[in-house]
Design a protein around this motif. Structure first.
Motif, PDB file in Angstrom:
ATOM      1  N   PRO A  82     115.331  18.462  81.195  1.00  0.00           N
ATOM      2  CA  PRO A  82     115.404  18.039  79.783  1.00  0.00           C
ATOM      3  C   PRO A  82     115.619  16.532  79.645  1.00  0.00           C
ATOM      4  O   PRO A  82     115.023  15.895  78.779  1.00  0.00           O
ATOM      5  N   ARG A  83     116.449  15.962  80.513  1.00  0.00           N
ATOM      6  CA  ARG A  83     116.736  14.542  80.437  1.00  0.00           C
ATOM      7  C   ARG A  83     115.489  13.699  80.703  1.00  0.00           C
ATOM      8  O   ARG A  83     115.350  12.606  80.162  1.00  0.00           O
ATOM      9  N   ALA A  84     114.578  14.206  81.537  1.00  0.00           N
ATOM     10  CA  ALA A  84     113.400  13.421  81.904  1.00  0.00           C
ATOM     11  C   ALA A  84     112.478  13.163  80.723  1.00  0.00           C
ATOM     12  O   ALA A  84     111.705  12.208  80.734  1.00  0.00           O
ATOM     13  N   LEU A  85     112.549  14.007  79.680  1.00  0.00           N
ATOM     14  CA  LEU A  85     111.706  13.815  78.506  1.00  0.00           C
ATOM     15  C   LEU A  85     112.296  12.815  77.516  1.00  0.00           C
ATOM     16  O   LEU A  85     111.630  12.430  76.556  1.00  0.00           O
ATOM     17  N   ALA A  86     113.537  12.394  77.745  1.00  0.00           N
ATOM     18  CA  ALA A  86     114.247  11.518  76.804  1.00  0.00           C
ATOM     19  C   ALA A  86     113.516  10.213  76.501  1.00  0.00           C
ATOM     20  O   ALA A  86     113.585   9.722  75.364  1.00  0.00           O
ATOM     21  N   PRO A  87     112.811   9.593  77.475  1.00  0.00           N
ATOM     22  CA  PRO A  87     112.147   8.317  77.159  1.00  0.00           C
ATOM     23  C   PRO A  87     111.009   8.436  76.153  1.00  0.00           C
ATOM     24  O   PRO A  87     110.534   7.420  75.637  1.00  0.00           O
ATOM     25  N   LEU A  88     110.546   9.656  75.860  1.00  0.00           N
ATOM     26  CA  LEU A  88     109.382   9.830  74.997  1.00  0.00           C
ATOM     27  C   LEU A  88     109.781   9.972  73.532  1.00  0.00           C
ATOM     28  O   LEU A  88     110.772  10.620  73.203  1.00  0.00           O
ATOM     29  N   THR A  89     108.993   9.376  72.659  1.00  0.00           N
ATOM     30  CA  THR A  89     109.185   9.550  71.223  1.00  0.00           C
ATOM     31  C   THR A  89     108.676  10.926  70.805  1.00  0.00           C
ATOM     32  O   THR A  89     107.986  11.614  71.568  1.00  0.00           O
ATOM     33  N   ARG A  90     108.981  11.323  69.584  1.00  0.00           N
ATOM     34  CA  ARG A  90     108.515  12.602  69.066  1.00  0.00           C
ATOM     35  C   ARG A  90     106.993  12.669  69.093  1.00  0.00           C
ATOM     36  O   ARG A  90     106.406  13.693  69.454  1.00  0.00           O
ATOM     37  N   ARG A  91     106.334  11.575  68.718  1.00  0.00           N
ATOM     38  CA  ARG A  91     104.867  11.554  68.690  1.00  0.00           C
ATOM     39  C   ARG A  91     104.302  11.638  70.103  1.00  0.00           C
ATOM     40  O   ARG A  91     103.282  12.284  70.333  1.00  0.00           O
ATOM     41  N   GLU A  92     104.939  10.981  71.052  1.00  0.00           N
ATOM     42  CA  GLU A  92     104.481  11.042  72.439  1.00  0.00           C
ATOM     43  C   GLU A  92     104.647  12.446  73.010  1.00  0.00           C
ATOM     44  O   GLU A  92     103.813  12.900  73.795  1.00  0.00           O
ATOM     45  N   LEU A  93     105.699  13.147  72.586  1.00  0.00           N
ATOM     46  CA  LEU A  93     105.866  14.543  73.000  1.00  0.00           C
ATOM     47  C   LEU A  93     104.736  15.407  72.438  1.00  0.00           C
ATOM     48  O   LEU A  93     104.209  16.283  73.133  1.00  0.00           O
ATOM     49  N   ASP A  94     104.352  15.143  71.188  1.00  0.00           N
ATOM     50  CA  ASP A  94     103.233  15.875  70.591  1.00  0.00           C
ATOM     51  C   ASP A  94     101.955  15.646  71.393  1.00  0.00           C
ATOM     52  O   ASP A  94     101.184  16.579  71.648  1.00  0.00           O
ATOM     53  N   VAL A  95     101.727  14.393  71.774  1.00  0.00           N
ATOM     54  CA  VAL A  95     100.536  14.062  72.566  1.00  0.00           C
ATOM     55  C   VAL A  95     100.599  14.737  73.931  1.00  0.00           C
ATOM     56  O   VAL A  95      99.605  15.305  74.404  1.00  0.00           O
ATOM     57  N   LEU A  96     101.766  14.712  74.567  1.00  0.00           N
ATOM     58  CA  LEU A  96     101.917  15.319  75.892  1.00  0.00           C
ATOM     59  C   LEU A  96     101.615  16.816  75.854  1.00  0.00           C
ATOM     60  O   LEU A  96     100.968  17.353  76.765  1.00  0.00           O
ATOM     61  N   VAL A  97     102.057  17.497  74.812  1.00  0.00           N
ATOM     62  CA  VAL A  97     101.785  18.929  74.671  1.00  0.00           C
ATOM     63  C   VAL A  97     100.275  19.184  74.645  1.00  0.00           C
ATOM     64  O   VAL A  97      99.767  20.090  75.318  1.00  0.00           O
ATOM     65  N   LEU A  98      99.542  18.367  73.902  1.00  0.00           N
ATOM     66  CA  LEU A  98      98.099  18.573  73.785  1.00  0.00           C
ATOM     67  C   LEU A  98      97.357  18.162  75.053  1.00  0.00           C
ATOM     68  O   LEU A  98      96.340  18.767  75.404  1.00  0.00           O
ATOM     69  N   VAL A  99      97.865  17.139  75.752  1.00  0.00           N
ATOM     70  CA  VAL A  99      97.304  16.794  77.063  1.00  0.00           C
ATOM     71  C   VAL A  99      97.454  17.992  78.000  1.00  0.00           C
ATOM     72  O   VAL A  99      96.528  18.360  78.727  1.00  0.00           O
ATOM     73  N   ALA A 100      98.630  18.628  77.978  1.00  0.00           N
ATOM     74  CA  ALA A 100      98.894  19.773  78.855  1.00  0.00           C
ATOM     75  C   ALA A 100      98.011  20.960  78.511  1.00  0.00           C
ATOM     76  O   ALA A 100      97.728  21.797  79.368  1.00  0.00           O
ATOM     77  N   LYS A 101      97.568  21.021  77.268  1.00  0.00           N
ATOM     78  CA  LYS A 101      96.674  22.110  76.857  1.00  0.00           C
ATOM     79  C   LYS A 101      95.219  21.807  77.184  1.00  0.00           C
ATOM     80  O   LYS A 101      94.329  22.610  76.912  1.00  0.00           O
ATOM     81  N   GLY A 102      94.964  20.621  77.758  1.00  0.00           N
ATOM     82  CA  GLY A 102      93.623  20.281  78.214  1.00  0.00           C
ATOM     83  C   GLY A 102      92.748  19.600  77.184  1.00  0.00           C
ATOM     84  O   GLY A 102      91.533  19.469  77.389  1.00  0.00           O
ATOM     85  N   LEU A 103      93.315  19.112  76.077  1.00  0.00           N
ATOM     86  CA  LEU A 103      92.511  18.458  75.054  1.00  0.00           C
ATOM     87  C   LEU A 103      92.157  17.032  75.460  1.00  0.00           C
ATOM     88  O   LEU A 103      92.937  16.351  76.126  1.00  0.00           O
ATOM     89  N   SER A 104      90.985  16.582  75.060  1.00  0.00           N
ATOM     90  CA  SER A 104      90.559  15.204  75.292  1.00  0.00           C
ATOM     91  C   SER A 104      91.217  14.287  74.282  1.00  0.00           C
ATOM     92  O   SER A 104      91.828  14.738  73.301  1.00  0.00           O
ATOM     93  N   ASN A 105      91.084  12.972  74.482  1.00  0.00           N
ATOM     94  CA  ASN A 105      91.648  12.016  73.527  1.00  0.00           C
ATOM     95  C   ASN A 105      91.068  12.209  72.134  1.00  0.00           C
ATOM     96  O   ASN A 105      91.787  12.113  71.132  1.00  0.00           O
ATOM     97  N   ALA A 106      89.771  12.478  72.059  1.00  0.00           N
ATOM     98  CA  ALA A 106      89.129  12.677  70.758  1.00  0.00           C
ATOM     99  C   ALA A 106      89.700  13.914  70.065  1.00  0.00           C
ATOM    100  O   ALA A 106      89.952  13.902  68.846  1.00  0.00           O
ATOM    101  N   GLN A 107      89.896  14.981  70.810  1.00  0.00           N
ATOM    102  CA  GLN A 107      90.437  16.206  70.231  1.00  0.00           C
ATOM    103  C   GLN A 107      91.898  16.020  69.799  1.00  0.00           C
ATOM    104  O   GLN A 107      92.312  16.513  68.758  1.00  0.00           O
ATOM    105  N   ILE A 108      92.662  15.293  70.616  1.00  0.00           N
ATOM    106  CA  ILE A 108      94.057  15.018  70.260  1.00  0.00           C
ATOM    107  C   ILE A 108      94.122  14.165  68.994  1.00  0.00           C
ATOM    108  O   ILE A 108      94.946  14.402  68.109  1.00  0.00           O
ATOM    109  N   ALA A 109      93.242  13.176  68.907  1.00  0.00           N
ATOM    110  CA  ALA A 109      93.210  12.309  67.731  1.00  0.00           C
ATOM    111  C   ALA A 109      92.949  13.118  66.466  1.00  0.00           C
ATOM    112  O   ALA A 109      93.602  12.919  65.433  1.00  0.00           O
ATOM    113  N   ALA A 110      92.003  14.058  66.543  1.00  0.00           N
ATOM    114  CA  ALA A 110      91.690  14.890  65.383  1.00  0.00           C
ATOM    115  C   ALA A 110      92.858  15.811  65.035  1.00  0.00           C
ATOM    116  O   ALA A 110      93.168  16.022  63.859  1.00  0.00           O
ATOM    117  N   GLU A 111      93.504  16.341  66.048  1.00  0.00           N
ATOM    118  CA  GLU A 111      94.620  17.273  65.839  1.00  0.00           C
ATOM    119  C   GLU A 111      95.822  16.587  65.192  1.00  0.00           C
ATOM    120  O   GLU A 111      96.491  17.163  64.328  1.00  0.00           O
TER     121      GLU A 111
END
Length: 227
Positions: free
Chosen positions: A156-185
């Motif tokens: 849990p501590r390792a995620l502390a450096p990330l902002t809320r928005r960066e966590l949102d992006v990380l979740v979508l990266v982990a789901k396999g979305l491309s940058n374009a798909q993440i941008a739309a989401e």
């Protein structure tokens, strides 16, 4: 215009790939190689942006050709090509070997033309692209063993450096979305997504999107299906 070199030992496959790619206004097929040795020679001669590389070829395999192209690139003034490995086999040994060799993506030959074209664009832009089934198996392989990235109390501590928005992006990266798909989401620009992904990698000490996806599952940010 993205310049593409196709490397596959089957002439019919090369012809089908070329016919599919040339229909896209932003993709230009500059050459076709029938084996790994030809792929190495033609890459050095043509300096493509992306090489669509088959795994199983006579002589040098696609993995061996990828390693040679990226480690022995002869042009100091020209960037190394990105490699998108294309195969009928989604076996972990090929995924791991291709990624170790420096491939930027791994797609299956039964991917749709739209998926393959998008994968070429993503890899050309410097991002990573894995077929969804490959991503799930790769993450599952790492999730089945103790983490090499984090000890349990530190997750849990390792995620502390990330902002809320960066966590949102990380979740979508982990789901396999491309940058374009993440941008739309997330209603962001692709540039904004790319900068956030780069910050995520830097802040977590990771090398690429695949490691970021593994990290997201391993840290408990997401759960594997059925987990």
């Amino acid at each position: 215009m993205i310049r593409v070199l196709i490397a596959d030992d089957q002439a019919l496959v090369r012809a089908a790939l070329k016919a599919m790619l040339v229909r896209r206004a932003d993709l230009d097929v500059v050459g076709e190689a029938a084996d790994g040795g030809q792929a190495v020679a033609m890459a050095a001669d043509l300096c493509p942006d992306v090489i669509v590389m088959d795994v199983r070829m006579p002589g040098l395999t696609g993995v061996e050709a990828t390693a040679r192209i990226l480690s022995d690139w002869p042009h100091r003034d020209r960037p190394r090509p990105r490699v998108l490995v294309l195969t009928t086999f989604d076996l972990d040994e090929y995924v791991h070997a291709a990624l170790r060799a420096g491939a930027g993506g791994f797609m299956l030959k039964n991917s749709s033309p739209e998926q393959l074209a998008e994968a070429i664009r993503v890899v050309a832009a410097g991002d990573s692209m894995l077929a969804p089934s490959v991503t799930r198996r790769l993450i599952g392989t790492f999730a089945a063993v103790p983490s090499a990235l984090l000890d349990p109390p530190e997750r849990p501590r390792a995620l502390a450096p990330l902002t809320r928005r960066e966590l949102d992006v990380l979740v979508l990266v982990a789901k396999g979305l491309s940058n374009a798909q993440i941008a739309a989401e997330l209603d962001l620009s692709e540039t904004g997504v790319k900068s956030r992904v780069n910050r995520i990698l830097t802040r977590l000490g990771l090398e690429n999107r695949v490691q970021a996806a593994i990290f997201a599952y391993d840290s408990g940010l997401l759960r594997l299906p059925g987990g």
